[in-house]
Design an enzyme around this catalytic site. Structure first.
Site, PDB file in Angstrom:
ATOM      1  N   LYS A 111      21.965   7.865  50.066  1.00 43.67           N
ATOM      2  CA  LYS A 111      23.307   7.276  49.983  1.00 43.67           C
ATOM      3  C   LYS A 111      23.297   5.780  50.224  1.00 43.67           C
ATOM      4  O   LYS A 111      24.141   5.060  49.698  1.00 43.67           O
ATOM      5  CB  LYS A 111      24.262   7.942  50.980  1.00 43.67           C
ATOM      6  CG  LYS A 111      24.706   9.318  50.512  1.00 43.67           C
ATOM      7  CD  LYS A 111      25.945   9.800  51.221  1.00 43.67           C
ATOM      8  CE  LYS A 111      26.429  11.092  50.580  1.00 43.67           C
ATOM      9  NZ  LYS A 111      27.343  11.855  51.396  1.00 43.67           N
ATOM     10  N   LYS A 194      21.676  15.584  41.373  1.00 51.02           N
ATOM     11  CA  LYS A 194      22.614  16.691  41.606  1.00 51.02           C
ATOM     12  C   LYS A 194      24.035  16.315  41.187  1.00 51.02           C
ATOM     13  O   LYS A 194      24.411  15.147  41.223  1.00 51.02           O
ATOM     14  CB  LYS A 194      22.544  17.160  43.059  1.00 51.02           C
ATOM     15  CG  LYS A 194      23.264  16.307  44.052  1.00 51.02           C
ATOM     16  CD  LYS A 194      23.567  17.050  45.358  1.00 51.02           C
ATOM     17  CE  LYS A 194      24.563  16.244  46.156  1.00 51.02           C
ATOM     18  NZ  LYS A 194      25.185  16.903  47.261  1.00 51.02           N
ATOM     19  N   LYS A 197      30.275  14.487  43.848  1.00 50.70           N
ATOM     20  CA  LYS A 197      31.612  13.898  43.788  1.00 50.70           C
ATOM     21  C   LYS A 197      31.560  12.403  43.557  1.00 50.70           C
ATOM     22  O   LYS A 197      32.485  11.812  43.011  1.00 50.70           O
ATOM     23  CB  LYS A 197      32.325  14.110  45.130  1.00 50.70           C
ATOM     24  CG  LYS A 197      32.688  15.528  45.431  1.00 50.70           C
ATOM     25  CD  LYS A 197      33.157  15.579  46.879  1.00 50.70           C
ATOM     26  CE  LYS A 197      33.481  16.976  47.310  1.00 50.70           C
ATOM     27  NZ  LYS A 197      33.472  17.100  48.764  1.00 50.70           N
TER      28      LYS A 197
END
Ligand code: ADP
Ligand code: TRP
Length: 332
Positions: A111, A194, A197
């Site tokens: 992230k 993956k 969102k």
């Protein structure tokens, strides 16, 4: 009977990966376990969403749980921030967790990438809070997608370090729980990352709230390769997009990936895409329609959450009192 706990962040864009990797499995566990399903808004705060969006998305996740088949009379549905013990226990765990353990967390690295110096402390401590979510209820099983496995392992390590530090046998190690098929749904634009969102492209994912035309369009545009489909997963080892579409089909049709490969052997992608679109609409459209109805009833949703947080607090407060006693906080 074990106790299940799981949660999803209210960060919008609820997608097929959340449904297949998490919510759908929860529904099947309802009858055999005691269940707590959380909307983890403290975790969502690490991305600093707009406060109005956070409220909307919290109700949206609640509606999705119920529309997908979580029964609020049977399972406790609640908001994480409404139960203060999560944050209290997270602090205690922070004092027991070596930085070295957190430095190994791949999600934090993924992230933040090269910008980890700018990342907030909450994002870094995210897995410690997740450990608190699980252990404050002494949950026995945690059904999450593959991507959360490392965080669950950390929760187990933290449970162990607590027991050793205080020489108690208070926490038992929670078990990871995942279904093999579609435990990891990949992006429709890139079969190696993956479905998430936070992907900037809406075409990378199917939203639980997508209408049939949008689903058909996104599947039509999904990335493929030039070859016909092969008869086994092994024969398509280096074809992540083909495997992802077949994996999604298999999960929706409740068959194994091997059977899906046999079924589409030699077919073109357009044949698979047509069948996949039909399956997706058959599964998601009833959920979307129920969600639309539920979202019109925000007082009903808020009532469910209130009842849920009262029940969750009852368990959490009792355990928190034991924990405070163990660590030596004076009861005043
Ligand atoms: P996201 O990863 O999209 O931001 P969350 O972190 O809120 O979503 O994840 C909520 C749940 O959905 C977790 O149990 C997670 O494992 C599962 N999940 C998320 N993305 C996927 C995916 N692509 N495939 C399977 N499960 C997923
Ligand atoms: N970290 C999880 C995710 O991103 C969400 C989560 C927070 C969770 N607390 C949890 C999942 C406790 C299971 C149990 O998907």
């Amino acid at each position: 009977m074990g106790r299940i706990l799981s949660g999803i962040q209210p960060t919008g864009n609820l997608h097929l990966g959340n449904y297949l990797g998490a919510i759908r499995n929860w529904v099947t566990l309802q009858n055999s376990h005691e269940n707590l399903f959380c909307i983890v808004d403290l975790h969502a705060l690490t991305t600093l969403p707009d406060p109005k969006d956070m409220q909307t998305w919290t109700r949206e996740v609640t509606a999705a749980y119920i529309a997908a088949g979580i029964n609020p009379d049977q399972s406790i549905i609640f908001v994480q921030s409404a139960v203060a013990a999560h944050s209290e226990l997270a602090w205690i765990f922070s004092c027991l967790t070596p930085l070295g353990w957190l430095n190994r967390m791949t999600q934090f690295k993924d992230k933040t990438g090269k910008n980890s110096e700018q990342a907030n402390l909450g994002l870094y401590a995210y897995p410690v809070l997740m450990a608190a979510d699980i252990l404050i209820y002494k949950a026995t099983h945690v059904p999450v997608g593959e991507d959360q496995k490392q965080h669950l392992e950390l929760a187990r390590d933290i449970a162990g370090v607590f027991n050793r530090q205080y020489n108690v046998d208070y926490f038992h190690l929670p078990e990871f729980f995942s279904l093999k098929v579609a435990a990891r749904v990949m992006s429709l634009r890139d079969g190696t990352s993956k479905m998430s969102k936070s992907d900037p492209s809406d075409y990378s994912r199917i939203h639980v709230m997508d209408d049939p035309d949008t689903i058909a369009l996104k599947i039509r545009k999904a990335k493929t390769d030039p070859d016909p489909l092969a008869s086994t997963p092994h024969a398509m080892e280096n074809r992540p997009e083909a495997l992802n579409l077949l994996g999604i089909y298999a999960a929706l049709a409740n068959i194994s990936l091997e059977d899906a490969c046999r079924m589409f052997e030699g077919a073109s992608f357009s044949g698979l895409k047509q069948k996949l679109t039909d399956q997706l609409i058959a599964t998601l459209d009833p959920i979307r329609k129920k969600m639309i109805d539920l979202l019109k009833e925000s007082t009903y949703l808020d009532h469910i959450l209130k009842e849920g947080s009262l029940k969750a607090s009852e368990i959490a407060t009792k355990n928190m009192n034991d924990i405070k006693n163990i660590v030596g906080f004076l009861k005043t």
